[in-house]
Enzyme design. Structure first.
Site, PDB file in Angstrom:
ATOM      1  N   GLU A  87      63.924  10.215  41.057  1.00  0.00           N
ATOM      2  CA  GLU A  87      65.513  10.751  41.564  1.00  0.00           C
ATOM      3  C   GLU A  87      66.116   9.313  42.390  1.00  0.00           C
ATOM      4  OE1 GLU A  87      65.935  15.293  42.177  1.00  0.00           O
ATOM      5  OE2 GLU A  87      65.874  14.208  43.969  1.00  0.00           O
ATOM      6  N   HIS A 129      40.966  11.673  27.773  1.00  0.00           N
ATOM      7  CA  HIS A 129      40.622  12.187  26.600  1.00  0.00           C
ATOM      8  C   HIS A 129      42.025  12.651  25.733  1.00  0.00           C
ATOM      9  CE1 HIS A 129      36.343  12.239  27.499  1.00  0.00           C
ATOM     10  NE2 HIS A 129      36.965  12.137  28.673  1.00  0.00           N
ATOM     11  N   LYS A 168      73.298  21.494  36.387  1.00  0.00           N
ATOM     12  CA  LYS A 168      73.815  22.756  37.131  1.00  0.00           C
ATOM     13  C   LYS A 168      75.180  23.440  36.749  1.00  0.00           C
ATOM     14  CE  LYS A 168      71.219  21.286  41.316  1.00  0.00           C
ATOM     15  NZ  LYS A 168      71.482  20.651  42.571  1.00  0.00           N
TER      16      LYS A 168
HETATM   17  O1  PA5 Z   1      65.496  15.372  46.729  1.00  0.00           O
HETATM   18  C1  PA5 Z   1      66.470  16.049  46.601  1.00  0.00           C
HETATM   19  O2  PA5 Z   1      67.498  15.961  47.428  1.00  0.00           O
HETATM   20  C2  PA5 Z   1      66.502  17.403  45.580  1.00  0.00           C
HETATM   21  O3  PA5 Z   1      65.275  17.257  44.898  1.00  0.00           O
HETATM   22  C3  PA5 Z   1      66.453  18.531  46.423  1.00  0.00           C
HETATM   23  O4  PA5 Z   1      65.231  18.575  47.511  1.00  0.00           O
HETATM   24  C4  PA5 Z   1      66.386  19.960  45.523  1.00  0.00           C
HETATM   25  O5  PA5 Z   1      67.306  19.665  44.620  1.00  0.00           O
HETATM   26  C5  PA5 Z   1      66.413  20.966  46.353  1.00  0.00           C
HETATM   27  O6  PA5 Z   1      67.672  20.993  47.278  1.00  0.00           O
HETATM   28  P1  PA5 Z   1      67.959  22.050  48.416  1.00  0.00           P
HETATM   29  O7  PA5 Z   1      66.848  21.837  49.512  1.00  0.00           O
HETATM   30  O8  PA5 Z   1      69.159  21.794  48.816  1.00  0.00           O
HETATM   31  O9  PA5 Z   1      67.840  23.648  47.764  1.00  0.00           O
END
Ligand code: PA5
Length: 447
Positions: free
Chosen positions: A289, A310, A424
Site C-alpha cells: 500500500e 515444496h 469500493k
Molecule cells: O492502511 C490503511 O490505511 C488501510 O489498510 C486501512 O487500515 C483499512 O482500509 C481499514 O480502514 P479503517 O480503519 O478506516 O476501517
C-alpha cells in the site's frame, strides 16, 4: 542493546560494486525528509515517534482494559481490516502457542477476528460459535465507515444485544476510532462505549503501536511494554545521525531500491517459522500500500519455508529472474526437540538423530540460501535473536521506518492509498448505495 541485524552480503553479485555507497546520499536525504516532515504525506508521520512518545499511563490504560475484557470473556473478537487488523494478528500469531485454541489451561481469552472479509459462511460460523460463549468485541476502524468491519460489527452487536441488557453490551464493546468524526465515533459516543483514539497523523498500516495493535495484543496476554521497548530501542538506533552502514533501515531501503532498479521487481519475504505467516501479511500490506503507485513499486510477496519449498520452491529456483528474497531468520527457538534415534532406521534419518529440529531447519535455510543465490535470486537476511515481544517491537519499527525511506527513494508518497478506493465505489454502485446511481449505470455496462 541486542538488536536485529541485516546481512546484504548475498546481494553483492547482483548490484554493481559501490552502488550502495553511491545511493547513500539519496537515502540520507530521504531519511532527513521524513524527520523534517518536508516530504509527500507529511501529515501522516505520527508513527515515527510513537514508541518514544507513548506514555506509561496510556499503556496502563490499555492493559487495564485488556484485563477487564479478559475477565468477562472466553473470546474477544477483534473487528477490523487492513491496517486495523493485520498488525495485531501478526504479533499475536507470532507469539501464541501454535495450538492455543485447543489448550484448556489458557490464561487469556481466545482472540478471533471478524470484519477482515465479507465471507457469509465465515460470519455464520463465527456467530454460531459465539452464541454459546461469553465474548467481547474490540471494533477498530479509523474512518468508521469501512464496509467489511461495519457489517461484522452490526451482526456481533446484534448478538450481544440478544444476550445482555444495555449495560452488559456496553461493558463488552471497546471502539478504536477517530477522535471526533465517523460513524463509529458517533455510535460509540451515543452508546457510551469505552473508546481509544487512532491519531489523525497515523495511517492504518503504521498503527500497530497505537491501541489498534496494542489492545488486542494485551488481550491475548502479551507484554506490550516489552513490545514498545523494542520499538523504542529501534527508534533510537535508527535516529538520524546513526552511521549509514550501521543503520539497518537505510541499508534495507537502499538495497531493495537498487535491486528494483536492476529489474528485481518482486520481493519475497521468507520465513522458516510458521508463526510468522501473519507478520508477512502485515509486511505485504505495509509495503504494497505504501509503494505500489504511479505504476511503480516492488511487488511484495511472501512464502513460509520449508512448507512452500515444496510448492513455490520450483518457481523461485528456476522461474523468471525478477525476484529477490528477504529472509527473516529467527536465531533461537524457544523450546527444544531432538530427532530421536530409531532402531530400524527405515527412513535413514539416524544420521541426524540427536540433532535439534531447529538445526535441521537452519541447514534447510542455509542450503536454500546458496541454491537460490546460485539460481540468480539475491538474498537479504534479517536476523532476529528470538521470537518475543521485544524483538518483534524492533522488527515492526525497522520495517515501518525503512518503508517510509524506501518509498521516498522510489519517488512516491508512501503514506496515501488512493488506489484502494476504486473497488469500493464500484461495489457501492453495484449494491445500489444512494448517491452512486450514475456509477451504477456505467459499471453495469462494463460487466
Ligand atoms: O492502511 C490503511 O490505511 C488501510 O489498510 C486501512 O487500515 C483499512 O482500509 C481499514 O480502514 P479503517 O480503519 O478506516 O476501517
Amino acid at each position: 542493546m541486542q538488536k536485529i541485524s541485516i546481512d546484504i552480503s548475498k546481494t553483492g553479485s547482483f548490484i554493481a560494486p559501490g552502488d550502495v555507497k553511491k545511493l547513500e546520499g539519496d537515502v540520507l536525504a530521504c531519511e532527513q525528509k521524513l524527520h523534517d516532515g518536508t516530504g509527500a504525506g507529511n501529515d501522516f508521520l505520527g508513527w515515527l515517534n510513537l514508541p518514544s512518545s507513548i506514555t506509561a499511563t496510556e499503556l496502563k490504560s490499555i492493559k487495564d482494559t485488556a484485563a477487564r475484557l479478559s475477565a468477562n470473556s472466553e473470546i474477544v473478537v477483534v473487528v477490523g481490516i487492513g491496517g486495523s487488523y493485520l498488525g495485531a494478528r501478526a504479533v499475536i500469531d507470532a507469539l501464541n502457542d501454535s495450538f492455543d485454541f485447543l489448550r484448556t489451561n489458557r490464561k487469556a481469552p481466545v482472540v478471533l477476528y471478524a470484519g477482515q472479509n465479507i465471507g457469509e459462511d465465515y460470519t455464520y460460523e463465527l456467530l454460531d460459535l459465539l452464541k454459546d460463549k461469553t465474548f467481547s468485541v474490540v471494533v477498530i476502524s479509523k474512518s468508521g465507515t469501512t464496509t467489511e468491519p461495519a457489517i461484522a460489527f452490526r451482526v456481533l452487536k446484534e448478538l450481544l444485544e440478544k444476550k445482555h441488557d444495555t449495560a452488559g453490551v456496553k461493558e463488552r464493546i471497546v471502539a478504536i476510532t477517530d477522535e471526533s468524526k465517523g460513524a463509529l465515533r458517533t455510535l460509540a459516543d451515543r452508546e457510551g462505549y469505552q473508546t481509544y483514539v487512532i491519531p489523525d497523523n497515523v495511517g492504518g498500516r503504521f498503527s500497530v503501536l497505537t491501541p489498534v495493535g496494542l489492545l488486542p495484543i494485551a488481550v491475548a496476554g502479551f507484554d506490550i511494554d516489552k513490545l514498545v521497548e523494542g520499538a523504542r530501542d529501534m527508534e533510537k538506533a535508527t535516529a538520524p545521525g546513526a552511521s549509514f552502514d550501521e543503520n539497518p533501515t537505510n541499508i534495507y531501503a537502499a538495497v531493495r531500491n537498487l535491486l528494483y532498479r536492476s529489474g528485481k521487481t518482486t520481493e519475497i519475504l521468507v520465513n522458516y517459522h510458521p508463526k510468522l505467516h501473519f507478520l508477512a501479511e502485515w509486511w505485504k500490506q505495509l509495503y504494497g500500500e505504501s509503494e505500489g503507485k504511479e505504476h511503480k513499486g516492488i511487488f511484495p510477496a511472501a512464502v513460509d519455508f520449508t512448507t512452500d519449498l515444496h510448492s513455490m520452491g520450483q518457481w523461485i529456483q528456476e522461474g523468471e529472474r525478477n525476484i529477490f528474497e528477504t529472509v527473516i531468520s529467527i536465531e533461537n527457538p524457544k523450546y527444544k526437540v531432538q530427532v530421536p534415534n530409531d532402531k530400524d532406521d527405515l527412513d535413514k534419518l539416524n544420521y541426524i538423530a540427536g540433532k535439534r529440529v531447529d538445526e535441521v531447519n537452519k541447514m534447510a535455510e542455509l542450503g536454500t540460501l546458496v541454491a537460490h543465490v546460485d539460481g540468480g535470486v539475491p538474498n537479504i537476511r534479517i536476523s532476529v535473536p528470538e521470537l518475543n515481544e521485544y524483538f518483534l517491537g524492533q522488527l515492526i519499527y525497522f520495517f515501518e521506518k525503512a518503508c517510509g525511506i524506501s518509498g521516498y527513494v522510489l519517488g512516491v508518497n508512501p503514506f496515501d492509498q488512493p488506489g484502494v478506493e476504486a473497488y469500493k465505489s464500484n461495489m457501492f454502485a453495484l449494491l445500489g448505495k444512494p448517491g452512486f446511481e450514475k456509477e451504477t449505470e456505467a459499471i453495469r455496462k462494463k460487466l
